[in-house]
Scaffold this motif. Structure first.
Motif, short mmCIF file in Angstrom:
data_model
loop_
_atom_site.label_atom_id
_atom_site.label_comp_id
_atom_site.label_asym_id
_atom_site.label_seq_id
_atom_site.Cartn_x
_atom_site.Cartn_y
_atom_site.Cartn_z
N ALA A 3 0.88 -1.25 0.06
CA ALA A 3 0.13 0.02 0.03
C ALA A 3 0.64 1.22 -0.15
N THR A 4 1.97 1.33 0.96
CA THR A 4 2.86 2.53 0.75
C THR A 4 3.44 2.52 -0.51
N GLU B 285 1.58 6.71 -6.98
CA GLU B 285 0.51 7.33 -7.38
C GLU B 285 0.69 8.67 -6.93
N HIS B 286 1.60 9.04 -6.02
CA HIS B 286 1.66 10.36 -5.59
C HIS B 286 2.61 11.03 -6.43
N ARG C 66 -0.68 12.48 4.66
CA ARG C 66 -1.01 12.14 3.37
C ARG C 66 -2.40 11.17 3.25
N LYS C 67 -3.19 11.30 2.12
CA LYS C 67 -4.25 10.51 2.31
C LYS C 67 -3.74 9.00 1.87
N ARG C 68 -4.39 8.00 2.93
CA ARG C 68 -3.94 6.51 2.63
C ARG C 68 -4.66 6.09 1.44
N SER C 69 -3.92 5.28 0.83
CA SER C 69 -4.47 4.20 -0.41
C SER C 69 -5.57 3.45 0.09
N ARG C 70 -6.41 2.89 -0.79
CA ARG C 70 -7.23 1.79 -0.48
C ARG C 70 -6.72 0.55 0.14
N GLU D 171 2.42 1.47 -3.43
CA GLU D 171 1.34 2.05 -4.44
C GLU D 171 1.03 3.47 -4.31
N GLN D 172 0.81 3.81 -3.00
CA GLN D 172 0.67 5.31 -2.60
C GLN D 172 1.91 6.26 -3.17
N HIS D 173 2.94 5.77 -2.92
CA HIS D 173 4.25 6.72 -3.35
C HIS D 173 4.30 6.64 -4.92
#
Length: 127
Positions: free
Chosen positions: A27-28, A34-35, A119-123, A30-32
């Protein structure tokens, strides 16, 4: 209900903790990605892995990716990772417990964050 959905689903404790840590790392990452606004090709180039590996991360097909490999990718992305065992008192706890009080894993990107901002968390991070 615990903070580890794998425990709630009835997985043995050791397996539930490992699965939860893997899901948090994914998740981290993936979020990175995307960010940063990276395509899978850009992410692969930046993280020095084949593009199909990034596809697995983004699409959640990570059963064959080890926790060690995911930690290395997270560090390569410039995201601090800390894993510690044992319990901490509530007064000293400054990070989120990911594995029902047994293990503590903190993954935060320091990029683009001021002191105290979140920061917003991913799904996947809610899992």
């Amino acid at each position: 209900m615990s903070r580890n959905p794998f425990l709630d689903l009835g997985f043995p404790r050791e397996e539930a903790i490992a699965l939860h840590m893997r899901s948090q790392l994914v998740a981290t990452l993936e979020q990175h990605i995307e960010h940063r606004g990276w395509s899978q090709t850009q992410a692969a180039r930046e993280l020095k892995v084949p593009q199909p590996t990034i596809s697995k991360i983004v699409n959640g097909n990570v059963e064959r990716l080890s926790i060690e490999f995911l930690v290395k990718l997270t560090v390569r992305a410039g995201i601090p990772v800390r894993v510690s065992s044992g319990r901490t008192s509530r007064a000293k706890r400054t990070t989120r417990h990911y594995a029902a009080g047994e293990l503590l894993a903190t993954m935060r990107s320091s990029e683009g964050q001021g002191a105290g901002s979140r920061r917003k968390r991913s799904r996947h991070a809610a899992a």
